[in-house]
Design a protein around this motif. Structure first.
Motif, mmCIF file in Angstrom:
data_model
loop_
_atom_site.group_PDB
_atom_site.id
_atom_site.type_symbol
_atom_site.label_atom_id
_atom_site.label_comp_id
_atom_site.label_asym_id
_atom_site.label_seq_id
_atom_site.Cartn_x
_atom_site.Cartn_y
_atom_site.Cartn_z
ATOM 1 N N ILE A 119 -48.785 -0.315 14.010
ATOM 2 C CA ILE A 119 -49.203 0.847 14.811
ATOM 3 C C ILE A 119 -49.163 2.103 13.947
ATOM 4 O O ILE A 119 -50.112 2.887 13.940
ATOM 5 C CB ILE A 119 -48.318 1.008 16.060
ATOM 6 N N GLY A 120 -48.073 2.301 13.217
ATOM 7 C CA GLY A 120 -47.963 3.467 12.340
ATOM 8 C C GLY A 120 -49.080 3.501 11.313
ATOM 9 O O GLY A 120 -49.682 4.552 11.070
ATOM 10 N N ASN A 121 -49.375 2.359 10.717
ATOM 11 C CA ASN A 121 -50.443 2.271 9.724
ATOM 12 C C ASN A 121 -51.787 2.640 10.343
ATOM 13 O O ASN A 121 -52.557 3.409 9.772
ATOM 14 C CB ASN A 121 -50.486 0.860 9.133
ATOM 15 N N TYR A 122 -52.062 2.114 11.538
ATOM 16 C CA TYR A 122 -53.311 2.430 12.231
ATOM 17 C C TYR A 122 -53.431 3.930 12.493
ATOM 18 O O TYR A 122 -54.516 4.500 12.399
ATOM 19 C CB TYR A 122 -53.403 1.657 13.545
ATOM 20 N N LEU A 123 -52.307 4.572 12.797
ATOM 21 C CA LEU A 123 -52.316 6.004 13.098
ATOM 22 C C LEU A 123 -52.310 6.870 11.839
ATOM 23 O O LEU A 123 -52.228 8.082 11.918
ATOM 24 C CB LEU A 123 -51.124 6.359 13.990
ATOM 25 N N GLY A 124 -52.390 6.223 10.666
ATOM 26 C CA GLY A 124 -52.462 6.965 9.406
ATOM 27 C C GLY A 124 -51.118 7.410 8.877
ATOM 28 O O GLY A 124 -51.051 8.281 8.017
ATOM 29 N N SER A 178 -44.168 5.052 9.081
ATOM 30 C CA SER A 178 -43.629 5.616 10.323
ATOM 31 C C SER A 178 -43.162 4.569 11.326
ATOM 32 O O SER A 178 -43.049 4.862 12.516
ATOM 33 C CB SER A 178 -44.670 6.517 10.977
ATOM 34 N N ALA A 179 -42.843 3.364 10.875
ATOM 35 C CA ALA A 179 -42.414 2.312 11.805
ATOM 36 C C ALA A 179 -41.225 2.770 12.648
ATOM 37 O O ALA A 179 -41.172 2.502 13.855
ATOM 38 C CB ALA A 179 -42.067 1.036 11.042
ATOM 39 N N ARG A 180 -40.297 3.464 12.044
ATOM 40 C CA ARG A 180 -39.119 3.928 12.787
ATOM 41 C C ARG A 180 -39.519 4.921 13.883
ATOM 42 O O ARG A 180 -39.008 4.872 14.998
ATOM 43 C CB ARG A 180 -38.113 4.563 11.838
#
Length: 112
Positions: free
Chosen positions: A30-35, A39-41
């Protein structure tokens, strides 16, 4: 800063509601998709903040190994496992998704 956090959380929720029934994704995906690749945490914090909203399928978000690391944030310890099992996802020892790669949904590939 508070507005940015709220906006990020809302962006996370907008992705989570798109996870198909019977599939899971990860905090990192999800973090990767949001750029925001690292930001996994922060995605985890967003998920922890949404458990009172039943419209957000938080049970479909797991860690990168397929572990139900967020299960202690649900109403009872087996709730996350039970919700996933109702969707046909098999869980081993109450903590790990069996055939995780088959259940994994990557928003970066699916939401082009």
């Amino acid at each position: 800063m508070k507005e940015k956090t709220i906006s990020f959380f809302q962006s996370v929720y907008e992705v989570v509601v798109l996870i198909p029934y019977g599939r899971v994704t990860t905090y990192g995906a999800i973090g990767n998709y949001l750029g925001m690749k690292s930001s996994a945490r922060m995605v985890g914090w967003a998920m922890n903040a949404c458990h009172s909203n039943k419209n957000i399928p938080a049970h479909r978000v797991v860690n990168s190994s397929g572990l139900l690391t967020g299960k202690h944030h649900f109403g009872h310890p087996k709730e996350m496992e039970e919700l996933l099992q109702k969707e046909g996802i098999e869980i081993e020892n109450g903590i790990k998704i069996i055939r995780f790669k088959d259940a994994f949904w990557d928003p970066s590939e699916e939401l082009l």
